[in-house]
Motif scaffolding. Structure first.
Motif, PDB file in Angstrom:
ATOM      1  N   MET A   1       0.839  -1.061  -0.098  1.00  7.03           N
ATOM      2  CA  MET A   1       0.097  -0.060  -0.100  1.00  7.03           C
ATOM      3  C   MET A   1       0.907   1.354  -0.009  1.00  7.03           C
ATOM      4  N   ALA A   2       0.255   2.399  -0.522  1.00 10.13           N
ATOM      5  CA  ALA A   2       1.026   3.604  -0.454  1.00 10.13           C
ATOM      6  C   ALA A   2      -0.015   4.770  -0.086  1.00 10.13           C
ATOM      7  N   ILE A   3       0.673   5.604   0.690  1.00 12.12           N
ATOM      8  CA  ILE A   3      -0.111   6.719   1.186  1.00 12.12           C
ATOM      9  C   ILE A   3       0.042   7.724   0.282  1.00 12.12           C
ATOM     10  N   THR A   4      -1.158   8.512   0.096  1.00 12.66           N
ATOM     11  CA  THR A   4      -1.421   9.492  -0.977  1.00 12.66           C
ATOM     12  C   THR A   4      -0.802  10.701  -0.492  1.00 12.66           C
ATOM     13  N   PRO A   5       0.124  11.200  -1.013  1.00 11.98           N
ATOM     14  CA  PRO A   5       0.828  12.621  -0.667  1.00 11.98           C
ATOM     15  C   PRO A   5       0.055  13.551  -0.177  1.00 11.98           C
ATOM     16  N   GLY A   6       0.200  14.245   0.847  1.00 11.65           N
ATOM     17  CA  GLY A   6      -0.496  15.347   1.124  1.00 11.65           C
ATOM     18  C   GLY A   6      -1.841  15.104   1.868  1.00 11.65           C
ATOM     19  N   THR A   7      -2.144  13.880   2.235  1.00 12.62           N
ATOM     20  CA  THR A   7      -3.668  13.389   2.747  1.00 12.62           C
ATOM     21  C   THR A   7      -3.395  13.072   4.435  1.00 12.62           C
ATOM     22  N   ALA A   8      -2.328  12.741   4.570  1.00 16.31           N
ATOM     23  CA  ALA A   8      -2.223  12.523   6.014  1.00 16.31           C
ATOM     24  C   ALA A   8      -2.455  13.547   6.999  1.00 16.31           C
ATOM     25  N   ARG A   9      -3.357  13.089   8.152  1.00 13.79           N
ATOM     26  CA  ARG A   9      -3.765  14.447   9.072  1.00 13.79           C
ATOM     27  C   ARG A   9      -3.691  13.546  10.403  1.00 13.79           C
ATOM     28  N   GLU A  10      -3.392  14.458  11.515  1.00 10.77           N
ATOM     29  CA  GLU A  10      -3.625  13.618  12.863  1.00 10.77           C
ATOM     30  C   GLU A  10      -4.942  13.372  13.187  1.00 10.77           C
ATOM     31  N   ALA A  11      -5.205  12.110  13.696  1.00 12.32           N
ATOM     32  CA  ALA A  11      -6.695  11.699  14.127  1.00 12.32           C
ATOM     33  C   ALA A  11      -6.943  12.110  15.548  1.00 12.32           C
TER      34      ALA A  11
ATOM     35  N   SER B   1      -3.482   3.891  -1.546  1.00  9.51           N
ATOM     36  CA  SER B   1      -3.831   2.780  -2.541  1.00  9.51           C
ATOM     37  C   SER B   1      -3.328   1.390  -2.176  1.00  9.51           C
ATOM     38  N   GLY B   2      -3.991   0.474  -2.820  1.00 11.20           N
ATOM     39  CA  GLY B   2      -3.363  -0.679  -2.368  1.00 11.20           C
ATOM     40  C   GLY B   2      -4.110  -1.527  -1.349  1.00 11.20           C
ATOM     41  N   VAL B   3      -3.521  -2.488  -0.649  1.00 10.79           N
ATOM     42  CA  VAL B   3      -4.288  -3.442  -0.032  1.00 10.79           C
ATOM     43  C   VAL B   3      -3.392  -3.445   1.359  1.00 10.79           C
ATOM     44  N   LEU B   4      -4.410  -3.099   2.557  1.00 15.09           N
ATOM     45  CA  LEU B   4      -3.855  -3.327   3.714  1.00 15.09           C
ATOM     46  C   LEU B   4      -3.829  -4.670   4.262  1.00 15.09           C
ATOM     47  N   LYS B   5      -2.677  -4.955   4.840  1.00  9.82           N
ATOM     48  CA  LYS B   5      -2.543  -6.274   5.290  1.00  9.82           C
ATOM     49  C   LYS B   5      -1.946  -6.255   6.771  1.00  9.82           C
ATOM     50  N   SER B   6      -2.239  -7.395   7.504  1.00  8.92           N
ATOM     51  CA  SER B   6      -1.738  -7.375   8.910  1.00  8.92           C
ATOM     52  C   SER B   6      -0.551  -8.126   8.890  1.00  8.92           C
ATOM     53  N   ASN B   7       0.581  -7.634   9.974  1.00  4.99           N
ATOM     54  CA  ASN B   7       1.528  -8.463  10.107  1.00  4.99           C
ATOM     55  C   ASN B   7       2.159  -8.180  11.520  1.00  4.99           C
ATOM     56  N   SER B   8       3.039  -8.834  12.103  1.00  5.81           N
ATOM     57  CA  SER B   8       3.702  -8.494  13.294  1.00  5.81           C
ATOM     58  C   SER B   8       2.747  -8.413  14.471  1.00  5.81           C
ATOM     59  N   GLU B   9       2.716  -7.013  14.891  1.00  8.77           N
ATOM     60  CA  GLU B   9       1.929  -6.887  15.915  1.00  8.77           C
ATOM     61  C   GLU B   9       0.309  -6.622  15.649  1.00  8.77           C
ATOM     62  N   ILE B  10       0.143  -6.403  14.406  1.00 10.86           N
ATOM     63  CA  ILE B  10      -1.314  -6.001  13.914  1.00 10.86           C
ATOM     64  C   ILE B  10      -1.935  -7.125  13.672  1.00 10.86           C
ATOM     65  N   ALA B  11      -2.917  -7.778  14.565  1.00  6.41           N
ATOM     66  CA  ALA B  11      -3.745  -8.847  14.132  1.00  6.41           C
ATOM     67  C   ALA B  11      -4.717  -8.852  13.092  1.00  6.41           C
TER      68      ALA B  11
END
Length: 56
Positions: free
Chosen positions: A1-11, A37-47
């Motif tokens: 997955m890839a973050i769309t530039p300029g769209t990140a904001r603190e929640a 964009s892309g597919v989120l997948k769990s791994n490591s500490e993210i169940a």
């Protein structure tokens, strides 16, 4: 997955006592939201992933 530039904001910033630690030990978690964009997948500490309500 890839973050769309300029769209990140603190929640939000969340603090709580650290699990299994002394009462005076806290954990601070800063959460963000962003378009991606892309597919989120769990791994490591993210169940698993769960979708919640969109932020205003």
């Amino acid at each position: 997955m890839a973050i769309t530039p300029g769209t990140a904001r603190e929640a939000g910033v969340f603090e709580a006592q650290a699990d299994g630690r002394a009462d005076d030990v806290t954990v601070r978690l800063t959460c963000y939201t962003a378009d991606y964009s892309g597919v989120l997948k769990s791994n490591s500490e993210i169940a698993e992933f769960a979708c919640g309500a969109a932020l205003p």
